[in-house]
Motif scaffolding. Sequence first.
Motif, PDB file in Angstrom:
ATOM      1  N   PHE A  62      92.964  34.009  42.963  1.00  0.00           N
ATOM      2  CA  PHE A  62      93.231  34.445  44.166  1.00  0.00           C
ATOM      3  C   PHE A  62      93.195  35.848  44.430  1.00  0.00           C
ATOM      4  N   VAL A  63      92.717  36.296  45.576  1.00  0.00           N
ATOM      5  CA  VAL A  63      92.626  37.753  45.569  1.00  0.00           C
ATOM      6  C   VAL A  63      93.265  37.905  46.865  1.00  0.00           C
ATOM      7  N   GLY A  64      93.639  39.112  47.413  1.00  0.00           N
ATOM      8  CA  GLY A  64      94.002  39.920  48.345  1.00  0.00           C
ATOM      9  C   GLY A  64      95.283  39.061  49.261  1.00  0.00           C
ATOM     10  N   GLY A 105      90.488  30.549  54.299  1.00  0.00           N
ATOM     11  CA  GLY A 105      91.368  30.532  52.935  1.00  0.00           C
ATOM     12  C   GLY A 105      92.680  30.164  53.550  1.00  0.00           C
ATOM     13  N   LYS A 106      92.988  29.243  54.609  1.00  0.00           N
ATOM     14  CA  LYS A 106      94.168  28.783  54.884  1.00  0.00           C
ATOM     15  C   LYS A 106      94.871  27.879  54.020  1.00  0.00           C
ATOM     16  N   SER A 107      94.064  27.032  53.730  1.00  0.00           N
ATOM     17  CA  SER A 107      94.517  25.966  52.673  1.00  0.00           C
ATOM     18  C   SER A 107      95.208  26.787  51.521  1.00  0.00           C
ATOM     19  N   ARG A 108      94.096  27.570  50.998  1.00  0.00           N
ATOM     20  CA  ARG A 108      94.552  28.241  49.924  1.00  0.00           C
ATOM     21  C   ARG A 108      95.761  29.024  50.080  1.00  0.00           C
ATOM     22  N   GLY A 122      95.817  26.024  60.375  1.00  0.00           N
ATOM     23  CA  GLY A 122      95.195  25.467  61.320  1.00  0.00           C
ATOM     24  C   GLY A 122      93.583  26.262  61.783  1.00  0.00           C
ATOM     25  N   ARG A 123      92.566  25.738  62.212  1.00  0.00           N
ATOM     26  CA  ARG A 123      91.584  26.522  62.732  1.00  0.00           C
ATOM     27  C   ARG A 123      91.945  26.834  64.086  1.00  0.00           C
ATOM     28  N   PRO A 124      91.377  27.927  64.808  1.00  0.00           N
ATOM     29  CA  PRO A 124      91.728  27.929  66.278  1.00  0.00           C
ATOM     30  C   PRO A 124      91.376  26.969  67.274  1.00  0.00           C
ATOM     31  N   LEU A 159      81.682  32.829  50.306  1.00  0.00           N
ATOM     32  CA  LEU A 159      81.468  33.616  49.067  1.00  0.00           C
ATOM     33  C   LEU A 159      81.053  32.494  47.977  1.00  0.00           C
ATOM     34  N   GLU A 160      82.166  31.593  47.849  1.00  0.00           N
ATOM     35  CA  GLU A 160      81.873  30.539  46.752  1.00  0.00           C
ATOM     36  C   GLU A 160      80.539  29.873  46.923  1.00  0.00           C
ATOM     37  N   ALA A 161      80.379  29.526  48.244  1.00  0.00           N
ATOM     38  CA  ALA A 161      78.962  28.582  48.369  1.00  0.00           C
ATOM     39  C   ALA A 161      77.786  29.505  47.819  1.00  0.00           C
TER      40      ALA A 161
END
Length: 521
Positions: A4-6, A38-41, A160-162, A225-227
């Motif tokens: 996990f970063v930042g 990165g909300k869920s994370r 949640g998303r906007p 980034l991951e993708a």
Amino acid sequence: MSGFVGRQDELAELGEITGAAAAGQVAAAVVVGEPGSGKSRLLAEAAGRAPLSNRFRVVGYEPEREVPLAAASDLLLALAASPATHGLEALLFADDREDAAALQPLRIFESAHRALRMVGPALVLVDDVQWIDELSLAICHYLVRAAHDRGESLALIAGGRPSGTSIALVESLAQVLPPEHLRRLELGPLASGEALELVGMLEPGLSQGAAREVVARSGGSPFWLEALVRTAGGEVDAGRLVTARLRGASGDAGGLLALLAVAGRPLAFDDAAELKGWEMSRLEQALRELVSRGVAVDSGGRVWLAHDLIRVAAAGEVPEEQRLDVHRRLGNWLMRSAGNDVRRLREALAHRHAAGLPSVDVADRLVRSPQRTLLGEEGLALLVEIADESESSAQSVLMLNEQIAALATDLARHDVALERSLLLAERWPDSLRRARALLDGARSAFALDDLDRASGYLARARATHAGDELLDLEFDVQQAALDLWGAGPKERGRALAHEAVERGRRLYESDERSRDDGAGG
Ligand SMILES: Nc1ncnc2c1ncn2[C@@H]1O[C@H](COP(=O)(O)OP(=O)(O)OP(=O)(O)O)[C@@H](O)[C@H]1O
Ligand SMILES: [Mg+2]
């Protein structure tokens, strides 16, 4: 799962929320961010660090957004399973039909609240708020309000998303909680240092350069980034991801996606409807499908694609014929509405060009516009492309090339200007214009510090056309510049410069006189 970063500030704020609950209070936070930010994370990390062992989850699922209590079902089942709460179980699992029909939200809410109170300080995690059904959202609100009103403790962290639902949740919580116990967090992109760190964790073997490239293309979105790392920077997976997200979507959703991908710009709803030739209701339906799948984002009456990588991937999937059609519609629509706006004209040009429509006229209108330097290098490249694809000896194309050379000079792209001038020196039918083009070439070569080539073009220009007073003067001015800047002695240059100034004055004065005579006669 990767490291996990930042997100240190966010974690600290969420830590205060869970800390408050551990200290016997009620507090809540809503994290809002684009798909994949990165909300869920972040919610998972915050929960892992929370000093609260009782955790419950409420998660929205898109296909169930209309199903009452769907998102809260896990929470309700968990609470019903606790020994102190058979009342809730009876309410939820009443198997006789009459009771089920008389399902009373308030009774369920109140039972859930009592069950939660029995277990002690707890953390309720709410994810994908944008897909949560109304009743589940109401339960969340109820649990917070009841705990607050009755002096109990509870932490609620939502992500949640906007979306309207996210806003509604924040607003409803704000009616219950004092400001210091309610946070709204906006989750932006990772900072580039953090993003690099994440790439390093995901793919330790990647070179610095490649890692930076991935970071730049991801726009700081952890999801992308991951993708990108997974596909070694290729676009294939972004395409697959889009395809996967669109599975089961309607043809209209695909059509709107194609429009947005090809447009590459946010579109107002009514413009999008006009471009598709659709009724507003039809547009809104397609729009909802794209937004709910995280492919598009809408705000303030405009819609755009959630990430540039989605746009690129989606554009790659649009069938050729449809792509041309969208370009044609966009090009014509932008032309109608562009007025003098150089940026819109530029967009119109790109689309007309891509659609294979005649573009030399638009290109010429654009390249002569007073704001033409706004076109920048990219615009310049497009103009060059259009000129090169058109009938090379046509007068309109020769004039376009002349203007492109002038623009290139304005933009200090002397290499491009030189190339255009040399081309014109071949193609103009009359010798005066060919000589002028060679002189322009000499100036560009001079600007490029290539004095030998500049001298060569100047000599060729002189040989091409002689006897034009003004042109001869310009030749001498250029020669003087070459002499003065060259490695050799400067005397000739100085003399030539003085003499040229004199001649220039005489030329100007006789020109004035003939104009005055003309005006008098
Ligand atoms: N700070 C981080 N450090 C490392 N990895 C992260 C970080 N944030 C997110 N990720 C990873 O990036 C991916 C996308 O994150 P996540 O699923 O949390 O996004 P999201 O905002 O919840 O997206 P969506 O709105 O689509 O649900 C996940 O694989 C997650 O583990
Ligand atoms: Mg998520």
